[in-house]
Design an enzyme around this catalytic site. Structure first.
Site, short mmCIF file in Angstrom:
data_model
loop_
_atom_site.label_atom_id
_atom_site.label_comp_id
_atom_site.label_asym_id
_atom_site.label_seq_id
_atom_site.Cartn_x
_atom_site.Cartn_y
_atom_site.Cartn_z
N TYR A 18 -14.33 10.06 -2.09
CA TYR A 18 -13.59 9.43 -3.20
C TYR A 18 -13.60 10.35 -4.47
CZ TYR A 18 -12.15 5.42 -0.55
OH TYR A 18 -11.71 4.75 0.59
N CYS B 128 -19.22 -2.34 0.86
CA CYS B 128 -18.48 -1.18 1.25
C CYS B 128 -19.12 -0.48 2.07
CB CYS B 128 -18.03 -0.34 -0.15
SG CYS B 128 -17.21 1.19 0.07
N ASN C 276 -10.71 -4.55 -1.36
CA ASN C 276 -10.65 -3.46 -2.18
C ASN C 276 -9.59 -3.65 -3.50
OD1 ASN C 276 -12.32 -1.44 -1.60
ND2 ASN C 276 -10.81 -0.87 0.11
N HIS D 126 -16.51 3.22 -4.62
CA HIS D 126 -15.72 4.53 -4.57
C HIS D 126 -15.75 5.35 -5.64
CE1 HIS D 126 -12.63 2.12 -1.60
NE2 HIS D 126 -13.77 2.21 -1.21
N ARG E 224 0.95 -1.13 -0.08
CA ARG E 224 -0.01 -0.35 -0.06
C ARG E 224 0.80 1.14 0.05
NH1 ARG E 224 -4.78 1.90 4.34
NH2 ARG E 224 -5.19 3.65 3.30
#
Length: 421
Positions: free
Chosen positions: A244, A164, A144, A194, A90
């Site tokens: 987002y 989500c 995700n 998102h 990440r």
């Protein structure tokens, strides 16, 4: 009823456990298995999970294992919450795109594509092993990028629904601002994972009065602050975009911000280290307050509601999920995965009808869906050219020079996770 959580060693898990304990009448679990290859983390999380169940008087048995096949055997539902490559991957996803002047984020843009390429093959392998062990089990995906992962699962014929926490987060915030129970708030939530907008906020159900104009008039400043967008932008839209959307509506501004502060991955890694130390305390028997800063707020309530409906134990009639489009948004193919309100029962999720969308939203949805088509093809078939095509199609990239450079960086930073590289 048996549930298995793949990625059960996540620091998220005590949030889920707390929800299972509090909502045991909604979802009566007799056995819960936490599955994770990281045995050290699993031991810490599993110990706290048992203490939470004991404190709240839950009669269910919690076991832990690193053996996936044993863990999912005879499970009625399998929840997926894994992170291939961990926080280190990440951190890279949030860093190297910035070198090209593009958003560095783990679920959208180039970083989101990298995560999809690492994740889809692993999730499909897990799902196949679940199907061999128990073909009737439901798979609930919280991993995700949820939209792409859920589409991969559905196209492979798995009984899967994506989940989500964005919608339930808005529901809870709006309920507090309106001073009503969360169950009284119905969202006209439309888009892709998102990439969603709250087009209406109704009291009592899909036919209830729309109070979104009231919310924007009375609480517009607070809503805009939560989104990190100017109040004037929210007022001009007249709807509430997911946070987002800031990556799209204020791309250059966000890139400048991200270049001048520690990454979210670095913050989460430090938080996880502290949380795991807390989880090892044998006196701790509830989720610590610090967990609220980790993310995933209300995930447990959403997961319980969805699992309960899929397994015939109750659950809300309407829920926001990720599932096949099947004509709901007529400008998308039927096998696109969208995030909308749906009725959920033992047969799965059926999206509710959605009014014709403003081109401002429909256009971006169509663009990102095209990217997701190409991203899934790259995840399933590999190859530098497929990665390049997906990046070129993404509205946050869209220039061949950027797509070329980002392709090279993506492959270089993820070679160990890409079988074809």
């Amino acid at each position: 009823m048996k549930l298995a959580v793949v990625g059960g060693g996540s620091t998220y898990t005590p949030e889920l456990i707390d929800g299972f304990a509090r909502l045991r009448d909604t979802l009566p679990i007799s056995e819960l298995v936490l599955v994770d290859p990281a045995a050290d983390r699993l031991e810490l999380v599993g110990g706290l999970a048992r203490r939470i169940f004991a404190k709240q008087g839950h009669p269910g048995v919690i076991t832990t294992t690193s053996d996936l096949d044993a863990g999912v055997a005879d499970a009625d539902a399998v929840l997926l919450q894994l992170r291939v490559g961990g926080q280190a991957a990440r951190q890279r996803d949030e860093t190297w795109p910035l070198e090209c002047g593009c958003i560095g984020q783990e679920t959208t843009g180039a970083g989101g594509l990298a995560k999809a390429l690492r994740t889809v093959p692993v999730v499909l392998d897990i799902a196949e092993r679940v199907r061999r062990t128990n073909p009737n089990a439901w798979i609930i995906d919280f991993t995700n990028p949820v939209g792409i992962v859920t589409r991969a699962l559905l196209q492979a014929g798995h009984k899967a629904v994506g989940l989500c926490n964005v919608a339930i987060g808005f529901q809870r915030k709006f309920a507090a601002q309106l001073d009503v129970a969360p169950s009284d708030v119905f969202l006209n939530h439309v888009g892709l994972n998102h990439l969603t907008w709250e087009l209406g906020v109704r009291l009592g159900g899909p036919e209830g009065a729309d109070v979104l104009p009231k919310l924007l008039a009375e609480h517009g400043d607070a809503i805009a602050d939560d989104l990190h967008l100017p109040r004037s932008v929210v007022d001009r839209l007249g709807v509430v975009p997911s946070y987002y959307l800031r990556y799209f509506y204020a791309h250059d501004e966000v890139v400048r911000e991200l270049r001048t502060k520690p990454s979210r991955a670095a913050e989460v890694a430090a938080m996880e280290k502290e949380l795991l130390t807390m989880y090892g305390d044998p006196a701790l028997d509830e989720k610590p307050a610090l967990l609220a800063k980790r993310g995933g707020a209300f995930y447990s309530e959403a997961a319980v509601d969805l699992a309960s409906s899929l397994l015939g134990a109750g659950g809300s009639r309407y829920q926001v999920v990720n599932t096949y489009n099947n004509g709901t948004l007529p400008f998308l193919p039927d096998d696109a995965v969208i995030e909308v309100q749906a009725t959920v029962d033992g047969n799965g999720a059926t999206p509710l009808a959605v009014p014709a969308l403003d081109p401002l939203y429909a256009g971006l949805i169509a663009n990102v869906t095209a990217y997701e088509d190409l991203a899934l093809e790259a995840a399933l078939r590999g190859g530098r050219d497929r990665v390049f095509r997906a990046l070129l199609a993404h509205p946050l990239i869209g220039q061949y020079a950027y797509a070329d450079e980002l392709t090279d960086k993506l492959v270089a930073h993820n070679r160990e996770h890409l079988a074809w590289a």
